[in-house]
Design a protein around this motif. Structure first.
Motif, PDB file in Angstrom:
ATOM      1  N   ILE A  38       0.857  -1.176   0.000  1.00  0.00           N
ATOM      2  CA  ILE A  38       0.000   0.000   0.000  1.00  0.00           C
ATOM      3  C   ILE A  38       0.896   1.230   0.000  1.00  0.00           C
ATOM      4  O   ILE A  38       2.114   1.110  -0.054  1.00  0.00           O
ATOM      5  CB  ILE A  38      -0.975  -0.007   1.199  1.00  0.00           C
ATOM      6  CG1 ILE A  38      -0.215  -0.197   2.519  1.00  0.00           C
ATOM      7  CG2 ILE A  38      -2.017  -1.099   1.045  1.00  0.00           C
ATOM      8  CD1 ILE A  38      -1.112  -0.171   3.741  1.00  0.00           C
ATOM      9  N   LYS A  39       0.326   2.396   0.026  1.00  0.00           N
ATOM     10  CA  LYS A  39       1.104   3.614  -0.142  1.00  0.00           C
ATOM     11  C   LYS A  39       2.219   3.717   0.896  1.00  0.00           C
ATOM     12  O   LYS A  39       2.057   3.329   2.048  1.00  0.00           O
ATOM     13  CB  LYS A  39       0.194   4.843  -0.021  1.00  0.00           C
ATOM     14  CG  LYS A  39      -0.733   5.043  -1.201  1.00  0.00           C
ATOM     15  CD  LYS A  39      -1.543   6.310  -1.016  1.00  0.00           C
ATOM     16  CE  LYS A  39      -2.474   6.538  -2.207  1.00  0.00           C
ATOM     17  NZ  LYS A  39      -3.284   7.778  -2.031  1.00  0.00           N
ATOM     18  N   ASP A  40       3.347   4.254   0.451  1.00  0.00           N
ATOM     19  CA  ASP A  40       4.467   4.474   1.362  1.00  0.00           C
ATOM     20  C   ASP A  40       4.031   5.349   2.535  1.00  0.00           C
ATOM     21  O   ASP A  40       3.328   6.346   2.364  1.00  0.00           O
ATOM     22  CB  ASP A  40       5.631   5.156   0.628  1.00  0.00           C
ATOM     23  CG  ASP A  40       6.246   4.251  -0.419  1.00  0.00           C
ATOM     24  OD1 ASP A  40       6.069   3.030  -0.309  1.00  0.00           O
ATOM     25  OD2 ASP A  40       6.895   4.776  -1.348  1.00  0.00           O
ATOM     26  N   ASP A  98       2.036   4.481   4.915  1.00  0.00           N
ATOM     27  CA  ASP A  98       0.782   4.059   5.527  1.00  0.00           C
ATOM     28  C   ASP A  98       1.021   2.852   6.410  1.00  0.00           C
ATOM     29  O   ASP A  98       1.546   1.831   5.964  1.00  0.00           O
ATOM     30  CB  ASP A  98      -0.245   3.677   4.456  1.00  0.00           C
ATOM     31  CG  ASP A  98      -0.885   4.894   3.816  1.00  0.00           C
ATOM     32  OD1 ASP A  98      -0.717   5.993   4.368  1.00  0.00           O
ATOM     33  OD2 ASP A  98      -1.552   4.738   2.782  1.00  0.00           O
ATOM     34  N   ARG A 132      -7.203   1.930   4.003  1.00  0.00           N
ATOM     35  CA  ARG A 132      -6.034   1.073   3.813  1.00  0.00           C
ATOM     36  C   ARG A 132      -6.448  -0.383   3.600  1.00  0.00           C
ATOM     37  O   ARG A 132      -5.829  -1.102   2.812  1.00  0.00           O
ATOM     38  CB  ARG A 132      -5.084   1.206   5.011  1.00  0.00           C
ATOM     39  CG  ARG A 132      -4.439   2.576   5.113  1.00  0.00           C
ATOM     40  CD  ARG A 132      -3.226   2.565   6.025  1.00  0.00           C
ATOM     41  NE  ARG A 132      -3.559   2.312   7.414  1.00  0.00           N
ATOM     42  CZ  ARG A 132      -3.846   3.259   8.309  1.00  0.00           C
ATOM     43  NH1 ARG A 132      -3.854   4.529   7.946  1.00  0.00           N
ATOM     44  NH2 ARG A 132      -4.105   2.947   9.567  1.00  0.00           N
ATOM     45  N   ALA A 188      -7.598  -0.471   0.020  1.00  0.00           N
ATOM     46  CA  ALA A 188      -6.487  -0.329  -0.922  1.00  0.00           C
ATOM     47  C   ALA A 188      -5.691  -1.630  -1.027  1.00  0.00           C
ATOM     48  O   ALA A 188      -5.274  -2.032  -2.123  1.00  0.00           O
ATOM     49  CB  ALA A 188      -5.581   0.823  -0.494  1.00  0.00           C
TER      50      ALA A 188
END
Length: 349
Positions: A160-162, A164, A208, A211
């Motif tokens: 997932i996004k850096d 997070d 999250r 995602a």
């Protein structure tokens, strides 16, 4: 076209067409015929404090009321023994249970040991889970468990996004025959609050969770599989309450003085984009439960259901708009949630 034969007497069985139909049925399914329907039910069964026999009784009573289903997705169970008992009671030959959390004997608190499960009448080809807690000596971080050791299982690494932090629970993924993939989820609770810092943090956790699932589902969709995301999302559908966002690209951060949850361009978008993230996975994605009335029964939150079924992929259009049984009172078959059900709709050959 659906064919119905009405039998008025034993003599009707001797009609040449009936005899031909009987012979073909004995030979097996028609070549090229469509696979069996996939009635599916998801239910937060509130089983954290239930012994296996009590949970099995709930399943039996529920299916007596609803009718048989091909796939049953459960939330708030805590043990393999519960799932085995439920499968036996419901006539499911195959099952898989997540291993997100340590067992109750370690946590001493059922709400810290919650798992999800998928029970199926058709064979499970594989099972996997995104367990965000990692491998620990206290009993979590192991692959999902299944009804047979022949089923391959694995732990997934999902990006997932850096920056997070991973959410406390991920998902259980079960691949069935005929191109279906079922994701069982139990997302972070919102407790019905609006706009405050606690709920914004809960919304971020749900985003999250969504995602991570969307990232994993991309490969299944690319392979031509149809995915079903079923479970307790703990948030209402987009458009039903103001804090639920519709645009994942608008990262809303409402101020404390705007507790209706509106923000974004023109103040038209909410701050919880978790379901919108799933709907953005594929043009075929549909939320089947978006118009349902409340599924959590202890308190009547505005905006309807928080338990959902979402589908995407080549067979997404086969599944009907979801339904849920009527209920009076604050429990249905012993649970504080009522289930959500879908089935395949009849289509022309």
């Amino acid at each position: 076209m659906k064919l119905t034969l009405k039998v008025g007497s034993m003599r009707s069985f001797h009609h040449p067409f009936a005899l031909l139909l009987s012979a073909l049925c004995l030979l097996g399914p028609f070549s090229g015929a469509r696979a069996a329907p996939l009635p599916l039910m998801t239910w937060n069964i509130e089983g954290g404090e239930s012994v296996p026999s009590a949970l099995a009784a709930r399943i039996e009573q529920a299916l007596d009321s609803i009718g048989p289903v091909e796939v049953l997705v459960l939330q708030e169970i805590v043990s393999e023994a519960q799932v085995e008992a439920a499968a036996k009671a419901g006539g499911f030959d195959y099952w898989a249970i997540s291993d997100f959390s340590p067992p109750v004997k370690v946590t001493n608190a059922w709400h810290k040991s919650l798992e999800v499960a998928v029970l199926s009448r058709r064979p499970i080809k594989s099972a996997a889970e995104w367990d965000t807690t990692g491998r620990k000596r206290n009993g979590d971080g192991h692959p999902p468990r299944t009804s047979t050791r022949r089923v391959p299982t694995q732990e997934l690494r999902v990006a997932i996004k850096d920056g997070d932090d991973p959410p406390p629970r991920g998902f259980l993924r079960v691949d069935l025959a005929d191109g279906w993939t079922v994701y069982a989820v139990h997302w972070k609770s919102s407790r019905g609050k609006h706009c405050n810092a606690e709920d914004r943090a809960s919304a971020r956790q749900r985003e999250r969770q969504a995602a991570g699932l969307a990232a994993d589902a991309a490969s299944a969709l690319a392979a031509g599989r149809t995915i079903i995301v079923a479970g307790d999302y703990n948030i209402q559908a987009p458009g039903r309450v103001l804090r639920v966002g519709t645009n994942p690209n608008a990262d809303c951060a409402p101020t404390q003085g705007r507790c209706e949850g509106l923000c974004g361009p023109g103040a038209l978008d909410g701050y919880d984009d978790s379901i919108a993230i799933l709907l953005g996975m594929d043009p075929s994605a549909r939320l089947l439960s978006g118009e349902l009335d409340a599924t959590y029964l202890l308190r009547r939150f505005p905006g309807g259901a928080i338990d959902h079924i979402l589908v995407a992929g080549p067979k997404a259009d086969r599944l009907a708009t979801a339904t849920t049984p009527t209920v009076s009172g604050k429990h249905w078959q012993g649970s504080d949630h009522r289930p959500v059900i879908t089935d395949e709709v009849e289509t022309s050959p």
